[in-house]
Design an enzyme around this catalytic site. Structure first.
Site, PDB file in Angstrom:
ATOM      1  CG  ASP A  37      50.958  60.264  11.481  1.00  0.00           C
ATOM      2  OD1 ASP A  37      51.975  60.807  11.934  1.00  0.00           O
ATOM      3  OD2 ASP A  37      50.772  59.028  11.519  1.00  0.00           O
ATOM      4  CD  GLU A 212      58.621  59.821   9.190  1.00  0.00           C
ATOM      5  OE1 GLU A 212      58.822  58.644   8.837  1.00  0.00           O
ATOM      6  OE2 GLU A 212      58.395  60.133  10.367  1.00  0.00           O
TER       7      GLU A 212
END
Ligand SMILES: *[C@@H]1O[C@H](CO)[C@@H](O)[C@H](O)[C@H]1NC(C)=O
Ligand SMILES: *[C@@H]1O[C@H](CO)[C@@H](O)[C@H](O)[C@H]1NC(C)=O
Ligand SMILES: *[C@@H]1O[C@H](CO)[C@@H](O)[C@H](O)[C@H]1NC(C)=O
Length: 344
Positions: A37, A212
């Site tokens: 991420d 997301e």
């Protein structure tokens, strides 16, 4: 005499490769091992430095920060989460998949802002207490003590990021708990107190599982919204939408997905959860997570790693991304190369 032409040839070769002394090739992953991420920024006013933050789940110290001057040499400069009192609840979350998910690193008002979520992954999705959304800030990311304690804000979701509109107002965009939809939401938030306005759905993605990792970029008179969809397995992909206003409606890019290795036999699989930044030459780059698990996707002992790619983004259009591979070639590397503080 033989030696002279040979030396001349070598010199020509080196300068053709290097341009102004810098190569345009690099290897993925840029951060090998457990660095999922990624969120990266380029800060000209901090000595022309690139900074990236990554997820750290239950590990402490948490939220590693990497820095580079040239996009080729990176140094782990510290951790945003480095003292127990910043977030005592980290010690209470159970399960490997609990803890810190997806920090978003941004720079505003001469301050580094890091917005993220402490997740209790053993609680139900719709349970408000599962999602502890938090804000950290620092003036000096090289100094562990500079990172503040967490300021909490209420949001039933994750992958939260701050964005400042032209009028200076701060907003947070995040992904709503995916089993209970709707998807990408946004609210005005006071980043010093955590007081949030009303959350509104701004985009539902293109139909992939769990939209997301939203990031907003104001560019060319548009608000571009970058997101990940498909889950973080082999269907992972990066999609985009854009709007003339921050609150939407956002229209999907007809060319989606903009980046994925889904349905390929690449060694680099699960490419997604992307962030974009521009270097000092104005060239665009993207970072994302990937697992070296292809093509079988059975084992990936290195976990989710950080990869980088070059992006072409002509004015007013949708960006195009070079697909992720091991040996990459992109824009000429930035020329600001100097050592990161603390490196000999
Ligand atoms: C978050 O919600 C809880 C429960 O409704 C409330 O007690 C708390 O004050 C809220 N926190 C913030 C920062 O608004
Ligand atoms: C997103 O989907 C929800 C239903 O799950 C719907 O109520 C909402 O209007 C949609 N929002 C947008 C911006 O498409
Ligand atoms: C991969 O292929 C499947 C089956 O054809 C398709 O449904 C899916 O959309 C593809 N995924 C991407 C990201 O292209």
């Amino acid at each position: 005499m033989l030696l002279t032409p040979l030396l001349l040839g070598l010199t020509a070769c080196v300068s053709a490769l290097g341009g102004h002394g810098h190569d345009s090739t690099f290897n993925n992953p840029i951060f090998p091992g457990f660095y999922p991420d990624p969120s990266c920024i380029y800060i000209p006013e901090r000595d022309h430095t690139f900074f990236c933050a990554s997820s750290s789940f239950n590990a402490f110290p948490g939220i590693p920060i990497h820095a580079s001057k040239d996009l080729q040499n990176w140094k782990l400069i510290g951790h945003a989460l480095n003292r127990k009192e910043q977030l005592p609840r980290l010690a209470e979350t159970n399960r490997l998949t609990s803890g810190i998910w997806a920090p978003a690193l941004r720079f505003h008002d001469d301050t580094f802002w890091l917005v993220t979520t402490l997740v209790d992954d053993d609680r139900p999705q719709a349970d408000f207490s599962r999602w502890d959304n938090i804000i950290f800030k620092a003036k000096d990311p090289y100094n562990p003590k500079s990172w503040s304690n967490a300021v909490h804000f209420n949001f039933t979701g994750y992958d939260t990021e701050p964005f400042w509109d032209e009028d200076g107002k701060a907003y947070i965009t995040g992904a709503h708990a995916w089993q209970v939809g709707p998807y990408i939401e946004q609210a005005e938030v006071d980043l010093d107190t955590g007081k949030a306005g009303e959350w509104r759905v701004i985009w539902n993605g293109t139909g992939g599982m769990a939209p997301e990792g939203p990031h907003i970029y104001r560019k060319y008179g548009w608000y571009y919204l970058l997101a990940a969809e498909g889950g973080t397995g082999v269907d992972h992909m990066v999609t985009m939408a854009r709007s003339k206003t921050l609150s939407g409606p956002y229209e999907s890019n007809p060319g989606n997905p903009v980046l994925t290795n889904a349905n390929t036999t690449s060694y680099f699989q699960t490419v997604g959860h992307c962030d974009l930044f521009q270097d000092s030459n104005g060239n665009w780059w993207a970072v994302a997570l990937s697992t070296r698990s292809g093509p079988e996707y059975l084992h990936y002992p290195m976990g989710r790693e950080t990869v980088m790619t070059a992006v072409s983004w002509p004015e007013g259009e949708w960006p195009t991304f070079t697909p992720i591979a091991g040996r990459m070639s992109g824009w000429p590397m930035p020329r600001d190369a100097k050592d990161i503080r603390g490196v000999g």
